[in-house]
Design an enzyme around this catalytic site. Sequence first.
Site, PDB file in Angstrom:
ATOM      1  N   ASP A   1       0.836  -1.202   0.000  1.00  0.00           N
ATOM      2  CA  ASP A   1       0.000   0.000   0.000  1.00  0.00           C
ATOM      3  C   ASP A   1       0.874   1.257   0.000  1.00  0.00           C
ATOM      4  OD1 ASP A   1      -2.296  -1.639   0.173  1.00  0.00           O
ATOM      5  OD2 ASP A   1      -1.962  -1.859   2.323  1.00  0.00           O
TER       6      ASP A   1
ATOM      7  N   HIS B   1      -5.516  -3.491   5.544  1.00  0.00           N
ATOM      8  CA  HIS B   1      -5.097  -3.818   4.177  1.00  0.00           C
ATOM      9  C   HIS B   1      -6.264  -4.402   3.387  1.00  0.00           C
ATOM     10  CE1 HIS B   1      -2.757  -5.057   0.773  1.00  0.00           C
ATOM     11  NE2 HIS B   1      -3.183  -6.301   0.924  1.00  0.00           N
TER      12      HIS B   1
HETATM   13  P1  NAI Z   1      -0.417 -18.249  -5.614  1.00  0.00           P
HETATM   14  O1  NAI Z   1      -1.634 -19.116  -5.680  1.00  0.00           O
HETATM   15  O2  NAI Z   1       0.293 -17.930  -6.858  1.00  0.00           O
HETATM   16  O3  NAI Z   1       0.632 -18.898  -4.603  1.00  0.00           O
HETATM   17  C1  NAI Z   1       0.284 -19.338  -3.335  1.00  0.00           C
HETATM   18  C2  NAI Z   1       1.186 -20.485  -2.975  1.00  0.00           C
HETATM   19  O4  NAI Z   1       0.819 -20.905  -1.655  1.00  0.00           O
HETATM   20  C3  NAI Z   1       1.077 -21.709  -3.913  1.00  0.00           C
HETATM   21  O5  NAI Z   1       2.351 -22.062  -4.383  1.00  0.00           O
HETATM   22  C4  NAI Z   1       0.485 -22.773  -3.021  1.00  0.00           C
HETATM   23  O6  NAI Z   1       0.957 -24.087  -3.311  1.00  0.00           O
HETATM   24  C5  NAI Z   1       0.975 -22.317  -1.651  1.00  0.00           C
HETATM   25  N1  NAI Z   1       0.247 -22.910  -0.541  1.00  0.00           N
HETATM   26  C6  NAI Z   1      -1.063 -23.220  -0.431  1.00  0.00           C
HETATM   27  N2  NAI Z   1      -1.301 -23.806   0.745  1.00  0.00           N
HETATM   28  C7  NAI Z   1      -0.125 -23.849   1.403  1.00  0.00           C
HETATM   29  C8  NAI Z   1       0.277 -24.324   2.670  1.00  0.00           C
HETATM   30  N3  NAI Z   1      -0.584 -24.895   3.518  1.00  0.00           N
HETATM   31  N4  NAI Z   1       1.578 -24.204   3.018  1.00  0.00           N
HETATM   32  C9  NAI Z   1       2.464 -23.628   2.177  1.00  0.00           C
HETATM   33  N5  NAI Z   1       2.139 -23.163   0.965  1.00  0.00           N
HETATM   34  C10 NAI Z   1       0.867 -23.280   0.598  1.00  0.00           C
HETATM   35  O7  NAI Z   1      -0.863 -16.900  -4.842  1.00  0.00           O
HETATM   36  P2  NAI Z   1      -0.049 -15.514  -4.740  1.00  0.00           P
HETATM   37  O8  NAI Z   1      -0.436 -14.632  -5.872  1.00  0.00           O
HETATM   38  O9  NAI Z   1       1.358 -15.823  -4.514  1.00  0.00           O
HETATM   39  O10 NAI Z   1      -0.719 -14.887  -3.414  1.00  0.00           O
HETATM   40  C11 NAI Z   1      -0.493 -15.446  -2.150  1.00  0.00           C
HETATM   41  C12 NAI Z   1      -1.259 -14.694  -1.068  1.00  0.00           C
HETATM   42  O11 NAI Z   1      -0.767 -13.360  -0.934  1.00  0.00           O
HETATM   43  C13 NAI Z   1      -2.755 -14.555  -1.345  1.00  0.00           C
HETATM   44  O12 NAI Z   1      -3.454 -14.769  -0.143  1.00  0.00           O
HETATM   45  C14 NAI Z   1      -2.895 -13.111  -1.762  1.00  0.00           C
HETATM   46  O13 NAI Z   1      -4.177 -12.606  -1.536  1.00  0.00           O
HETATM   47  C15 NAI Z   1      -1.873 -12.460  -0.872  1.00  0.00           C
HETATM   48  N6  NAI Z   1      -1.460 -11.120  -1.291  1.00  0.00           N
HETATM   49  C16 NAI Z   1      -1.168 -10.210  -0.302  1.00  0.00           C
HETATM   50  C17 NAI Z   1      -0.801  -8.936  -0.602  1.00  0.00           C
HETATM   51  C18 NAI Z   1      -0.476  -7.963   0.495  1.00  0.00           C
HETATM   52  O14 NAI Z   1      -0.303  -6.787   0.189  1.00  0.00           O
HETATM   53  N7  NAI Z   1      -0.357  -8.363   1.728  1.00  0.00           N
HETATM   54  C19 NAI Z   1      -0.689  -8.479  -1.990  1.00  0.00           C
HETATM   55  C20 NAI Z   1      -0.960  -9.509  -2.957  1.00  0.00           C
HETATM   56  C21 NAI Z   1      -1.357 -10.775  -2.602  1.00  0.00           C
END
Ligand code: NAI
Length: 338
Positions: free
Chosen positions: A174, A201
């Site tokens: 942000d 957030h």
């Molecule tokens: P993605 O789906 O590309 O990757 C997520 C990964 O987490 C996958 O490789 C999956 O296998 C893994 N995963 C699922 N369950 C798991 C577990 N129990 N233990 C370990 N790994 C596990 O998703 P992406 O795009 O990487 O986003 C991840 C998270 O980050 C989402 O919740 C998203 O909303 C959040 N996010 C947060 C932001 C922030 O500003 N804080 C900004 C953008 C995304």
Amino acid sequence: MFRSVARSAAGKNLLRRGYATAVPERKVAVLGAAGGIGQPLALLMKLNPLVSQLALYDIANTPGVAADVSHINSRSEVAGYVGEEQLGKALEGCDVVIIPAGVPRKPGMTRDDLFNINAGIVKGLCSAIAKYCPNALVNMISNPVNSTVPIAAEVFKKARTYDERKLCGVTTLDVVRAKTFYAGKAKVNVADVNVPVVGGHAGITILPLFSQATPKANLPEEDIKALTKRTQDGGTEVVEAKAGKGSATLSMAYAGAIFADACLKGLNGVPDVVECSFVQSTVTELPFFASKVRLGKNGVEEVLGLGPLSEYEKEGLESLKPELKSSIEKGIKFANQS
Ligand code: NAI
């Protein structure tokens, strides 16, 4: 300053021979390391000279990511861990644990729509953190951050390992967005820009304080309102542009790497490390709130106040509170179910 701090640290904590500067050994784990955020974040953490061991954990595909990243010419040793039975090894001895595990948004979804899946993932990972590295500084990226941070706190409380200084919701993206949008509008170099972003957030809970932005630009009220809205909707802008292929990953990895670097600097004794983060707080009546925090040897050493707000920001602050309160309560309730 930094070198003298490193020298005074315990001998075992000092870097092996072969590096020009003595910096403490630091183990960092990325949980969800094979994902859209996890992979570029693994790359950026591999490039960080403050990291000596990098543990990449996911439920699938980490051996490939780890093998790939490990060939890069930088300090840290990289290891990949896959599946729950290897989670303990990934976490043992960690100083910082970064959590980008879980599903991202698709167009039309709010961050809260992710709750049902991500809440359980975060709960499981935090139980393992309490067991294997209870003193690690946790950087929570998984959404909805407004609920996942309270979930983590409850899990740690139950395990009697909770230290509010060691739990940070990552809201750096942000700040990154607010800086970029402000620099564009004010026609100043983004590298010189500072904008605190407070609240939470998600949507209107993201409250950029453009009245405190530097360098000062005296932008008209309608520009401030447009910048505020764009910062609040920055994530949705990316989700829509990706059209079903996920949410922000590259800019999030960049933001996550900035925040983790700040945490490591703080742990290493670098003075005056200040970033915004969603933490346990008494800044408002809400138990968790994002504001500037000072990071130090024990994690969050000080939660800084809001400073003077414009009338528009005061209104924004009051209107975000009900939503943020309910997201926090939802997280606490979930964590305390069975
Ligand atoms: P993605 O789906 O590309 O990757 C997520 C990964 O987490 C996958 O490789 C999956 O296998 C893994 N995963 C699922 N369950 C798991 C577990 N129990 N233990 C370990 N790994 C596990 O998703 P992406 O795009 O990487 O986003 C991840 C998270 O980050 C989402 O919740 C998203 O909303 C959040 N996010 C947060 C932001 C922030 O500003 N804080 C900004 C953008 C995304």
